[in-house]
Design a protein around this motif. Structure first.
Motif, mmCIF file in Angstrom:
data_model
loop_
_atom_site.group_PDB
_atom_site.id
_atom_site.type_symbol
_atom_site.label_atom_id
_atom_site.label_comp_id
_atom_site.label_asym_id
_atom_site.label_seq_id
_atom_site.Cartn_x
_atom_site.Cartn_y
_atom_site.Cartn_z
ATOM 1 N N SER A 113 0.911 -1.133 -0.032
ATOM 2 C CA SER A 113 -0.011 -0.050 0.023
ATOM 3 C C SER A 113 0.808 1.241 -0.012
ATOM 4 N N HIS A 114 0.082 2.431 -0.007
ATOM 5 C CA HIS A 114 0.676 3.646 -0.105
ATOM 6 C C HIS A 114 1.397 4.132 1.160
ATOM 7 N N LYS A 115 1.210 3.567 2.325
ATOM 8 C CA LYS A 115 1.435 3.770 3.647
ATOM 9 C C LYS A 115 3.053 3.852 3.939
ATOM 10 N N LEU A 116 3.776 3.180 3.292
ATOM 11 C CA LEU A 116 5.220 3.414 3.096
ATOM 12 C C LEU A 116 5.775 4.624 2.998
ATOM 13 N N GLY A 141 -4.166 -3.606 10.077
ATOM 14 C CA GLY A 141 -2.702 -3.793 10.046
ATOM 15 C C GLY A 141 -1.802 -3.214 8.727
ATOM 16 N N GLN A 142 -2.503 -2.545 7.804
ATOM 17 C CA GLN A 142 -1.707 -1.889 6.836
ATOM 18 C C GLN A 142 -0.597 -0.826 7.306
ATOM 19 N N TRP A 143 -0.859 0.120 8.256
ATOM 20 C CA TRP A 143 -0.025 0.945 9.039
ATOM 21 C C TRP A 143 1.197 0.207 9.577
ATOM 22 N N GLY A 231 -0.463 7.311 11.122
ATOM 23 C CA GLY A 231 -0.156 6.801 9.772
ATOM 24 C C GLY A 231 -1.153 7.616 8.672
ATOM 25 N N SER A 232 -1.966 8.568 9.099
ATOM 26 C CA SER A 232 -3.073 8.995 8.405
ATOM 27 C C SER A 232 -3.450 10.257 9.075
ATOM 28 N N VAL A 233 -4.312 10.999 8.484
ATOM 29 C CA VAL A 233 -5.187 12.106 9.289
ATOM 30 C C VAL A 233 -4.288 13.518 9.375
ATOM 31 N N ALA A 264 -9.886 9.173 -5.172
ATOM 32 C CA ALA A 264 -9.244 8.397 -4.271
ATOM 33 C C ALA A 264 -10.114 8.197 -3.003
ATOM 34 N N CYS A 265 -9.972 6.886 -2.586
ATOM 35 C CA CYS A 265 -10.696 6.540 -1.420
ATOM 36 C C CYS A 265 -10.298 7.373 -0.101
ATOM 37 N N PHE A 266 -11.166 7.424 0.726
ATOM 38 C CA PHE A 266 -10.750 8.372 1.966
ATOM 39 C C PHE A 266 -10.989 7.503 3.355
ATOM 40 N N GLY A 267 -9.983 7.461 4.376
ATOM 41 C CA GLY A 267 -10.198 7.004 5.403
ATOM 42 C C GLY A 267 -9.783 8.170 6.401
ATOM 43 N N GLY A 268 -8.780 8.468 6.334
ATOM 44 C CA GLY A 268 -8.177 9.473 7.204
ATOM 45 C C GLY A 268 -7.809 10.890 6.145
ATOM 46 N N GLY A 269 -7.415 10.401 5.147
ATOM 47 C CA GLY A 269 -7.112 11.256 3.938
ATOM 48 C C GLY A 269 -6.007 11.355 3.282
ATOM 49 N N SER A 270 -4.952 10.469 3.701
ATOM 50 C CA SER A 270 -3.937 10.689 3.316
ATOM 51 C C SER A 270 -3.437 9.981 1.674
ATOM 52 N N ASN A 271 -4.099 9.338 1.375
ATOM 53 C CA ASN A 271 -3.763 8.950 -0.148
ATOM 54 C C ASN A 271 -4.463 9.923 -1.166
ATOM 55 N N PHE A 272 -5.593 10.228 -0.585
ATOM 56 C CA PHE A 272 -6.293 11.315 -1.291
ATOM 57 C C PHE A 272 -5.754 12.646 -1.471
ATOM 58 N N GLY A 339 -11.079 -2.001 6.283
ATOM 59 C CA GLY A 339 -10.597 -1.520 7.849
ATOM 60 C C GLY A 339 -9.940 -0.114 7.650
ATOM 61 N N GLY A 340 -9.226 0.077 6.672
ATOM 62 C CA GLY A 340 -8.450 1.570 6.805
ATOM 63 C C GLY A 340 -9.412 2.629 6.514
ATOM 64 N N LEU A 341 -10.587 2.530 6.335
ATOM 65 C CA LEU A 341 -11.588 3.509 5.938
ATOM 66 C C LEU A 341 -12.445 3.834 7.347
ATOM 67 N N PRO A 386 -9.732 -3.735 -0.168
ATOM 68 C CA PRO A 386 -11.026 -3.434 -0.154
ATOM 69 C C PRO A 386 -11.372 -1.768 0.125
ATOM 70 N N GLU A 387 -10.249 -1.146 0.671
ATOM 71 C CA GLU A 387 -10.460 0.329 0.822
ATOM 72 C C GLU A 387 -10.416 0.875 -0.742
ATOM 73 N N SER A 388 -9.556 0.444 -1.535
ATOM 74 C CA SER A 388 -9.278 0.809 -3.085
ATOM 75 C C SER A 388 -10.306 0.655 -3.744
ATOM 76 N N LEU A 415 -4.790 3.568 -6.858
ATOM 77 C CA LEU A 415 -4.948 2.323 -6.373
ATOM 78 C C LEU A 415 -4.076 2.347 -5.234
ATOM 79 N N SER A 416 -4.715 2.436 -4.063
ATOM 80 C CA SER A 416 -3.926 2.803 -2.753
ATOM 81 C C SER A 416 -3.276 1.329 -2.314
ATOM 82 N N GLY A 417 -3.699 0.273 -2.664
ATOM 83 C CA GLY A 417 -3.154 -0.843 -2.241
ATOM 84 C C GLY A 417 -3.706 -2.256 -3.020
HETATM 85 C C1 LIG Z 1 -5.047 2.829 5.154
HETATM 86 C C2 LIG Z 1 -5.453 2.715 3.863
HETATM 87 C C3 LIG Z 1 -6.285 3.536 3.379
HETATM 88 C C4 LIG Z 1 -6.887 4.801 3.939
HETATM 89 O O1 LIG Z 1 -6.126 5.797 4.489
HETATM 90 P P1 LIG Z 1 -6.081 7.222 4.000
HETATM 91 O O2 LIG Z 1 -5.120 7.765 5.070
HETATM 92 O O3 LIG Z 1 -7.369 7.775 3.835
HETATM 93 O O4 LIG Z 1 -5.354 7.106 2.612
HETATM 94 C C5 LIG Z 1 -6.802 3.465 1.907
HETATM 95 N N1 LIG Z 1 -6.044 2.234 1.261
HETATM 96 C C6 LIG Z 1 -5.176 1.512 1.812
HETATM 97 C C7 LIG Z 1 -5.011 0.383 0.881
HETATM 98 C C8 LIG Z 1 -4.806 1.669 3.043
HETATM 99 O O5 LIG Z 1 -4.001 0.665 3.587
#
Ligand SMILES: *Cc1c(COP(=O)(O)O)cnc(C)c1O
Length: 451
Positions: A113-116, A141-143, A231-233, A264-272, A339-341, A386-388, A415-417
């Motif tokens: 995923s993008h978290k790295l 577990g992604q972060w 890892g986000s926000v 982009a998908c949105f959890g806390g907003g980092s990949n968006f 889970g990440g959202l 599932p987030e993507s 495609l975040s992951g």
């Molecule tokens: C954590 C995660 C997200 C959601 O987090 P954002 O900070 O909103 O990007 C989205 N996609 C994947 C694959 C994640 O691991």
């Protein structure tokens, strides 16, 4: 005729040398974060006990539009960056749309995923600050996996508090963290006051992100040379993620196109934030009018149905007060597979941009998200996280709208992951065992009012 290009790749020398700090160029800056103790606007020093000093400064930097990426971090980015920009010909054909669909493939990172992109600089700045140990929490577990690899890379020890139910249900993410050398503790645990209290009151409690954050922060506050990482926000996380959009900008130029719509998908907003902000700067300067769409789950709709107000970033109320679109920090989202959202709020920059109508948001039901993910897997080969899938579902909607209107739109999504460690979720979808969760206005009101 030029041969059709599927992937647009950049050489390693084109890895950006700076991140883009959109706050410096926003006309309406986000309202300040507030120190809940003093009720004053947050100062970098307030954050030093928790975060490395450079990260605290980045968090509150409103003046520098460009921030140097340390050479040591760029060097580690080379493990997987630049990531490919891909034209989704297969998906376009399946939808029979005149739209051109591109995606930035962040799933190629070793952690999937993008978290790295933010874990590496966070570990690096801690290392040069003299930190020896990091703590963090992780839900799905992604972060935690990203920070495990980053901590090992820069010689730091890491303790990850993993929400107990995920610890038991997602054994492979735990294995990944342990493979990269992290210590993984199921939360709530007996190792902290916060954990012991909850376990004494509710011995069978399955854990939540809020509790895991409390445990991670408590350990960091009590241990010398131990800091906490998120890892986000937060703004510095979004800043690091702009490497996605900066590369994509160069790649779209090579493709000879400019996106009309970015999703982009949105959890806390980092990949968006990461894919959007570098393009948004051309909107802010008046040169372009790209639409930016954040795709959130219908079961956790802070952008489409939340309130804009000051709220805590965690359930317990340890973090600064953040001006955000939120469902209330006590909001308990349904147990969807993305889970990440499952997060109650949005970062302060994105929240301000939404308030100012610079960006848009849509919500996606769980079943629509998996239907989109399966179509993507069958046409483009990659099984998305599932987030993507939420970004893909929103992309499909826009591509079908373009078809209806007979307009040729250029759509770029992140495609975040990948979803290779989330196959149990796909199993359940294919077996017909997943459902949509609806949320009443009353539920939202109650959660916003909870103290
Ligand atoms: C954590 C995660 C997200 C959601 O987090 P954002 O900070 O909103 O990007 C989205 N996609 C994947 C694959 C994640 O691991």
């Amino acid at each position: 005729m030029m041969e059709k290009r599927k992937k647009i790749m950049l050489p390693e020398t084109e890895i950006p040398t700076k991140w883009y700090n959109v706050v410096a160029e926003m006309k309406h800056k986000p309202q300040p974060m507030i120190n809940p103790g003093t009720k004053e606007p947050l100062k970098p020093e307030d954050l030093y006990p928790l975060f490395a000093e450079e990260l605290a400064r980045q968090e509150l930097n409103e003046t520098d539009a460009w921030i140097d990426i340390p050479e040591e971090v760029r060097d580690k980015y080379k493990i997987y960056r630049p990531t490919p920009l891909v034209r989704a010909y297969g998906l376009e054909k399946a939808l029979d749309t005149p739209a051109h669909i591109y995606f930035k493939n962040e799933s190629v990172s070793p952690v999937g995923s993008h978290k790295l992109n933010s874990a590496l600089p966070q570990a690096y700045y801690n290392k040069i600050d003299g930190t020896t140990n990091l703590t963090t929490e992780t839900g799905a577990g992604q972060w935690g996996t990203a920070l495990s690899f980053a901590a090992k890379t820069f010689g730091l020890e890491l303790a990850v508090y993993m929400v107990k139910i995920s610890y038991e249900q997602k054994p492979y993410r735990r294995s990944l963290m342990q493979t990269w050398g992290a210590q993984v503790i199921a939360s709530p645990s007996m190792s902290t006051k916060a954990g012991r209290k909850i376990l004494t009151d509710h011995p069978t409690y399955q854990g939540s992100l809020g509790t895991a954050i409390s445990e991670a922060i408590e350990l960091a506050m009590q241990t010398p040379k131990c800091k906490y990482a998120l890892g986000s926000v937060l703004n510095h996380v979004s800043l690091h993620q702009t490497i996605i959009g900066l590369e994509a900008e160069k790649q779209m130029e090579l493709a000879g196109e400019y996106p009309d719509i970015i999703i982009a998908c949105f959890g806390g907003g980092s990949n968006f934030s990461g894919i959007s902000f570098p393009f948004l700067r051309h909107n802010l300067s008046g040169e372009k009018s790209t639409r930016f769409i954040a795709a959130e789950p219908a079961s956790c709709p802070k952008l489409t149905r939340g309130h804009f107000q000051y709220d805590f970033g965690d359930e317990t109320g340890y973090t600064p007060l953040i001006p955000m679109y939120t469902l209330g920090h006590k909001f308990a989202p349904a147990n969807i597979h993305a889970g990440g959202l499952r997060y109650h709020g949005a970062g302060s920059i994105v929240s301000q941009l939404l308030k100012d109508k610079q960006i848009e948001a849509v919500d996606i039901d769980q079943l629509d998200s998996f239907e989109a993910g399966i179509l993507f897997a069958r046409t483009e080969g990659i099984v998305p996280a599932p987030e993507s899938n939420h970004a893909i579902a929103a992309t499909i909607r826009e591509a079908l709208k373009a078809k209806e209107e007979g307009t040729k739109k250029t759509i770029l999504f992140n495609l975040s992951g990948h979803g290779l460690i989330d196959m149990s979720a796909y199993d359940q979808y294919l077996a017909g065992d997943l459902i949509n969760y609806s949320l009443s206005d009353e539920d939202i009101k109650k959660s916003l009012e909870a103290e």
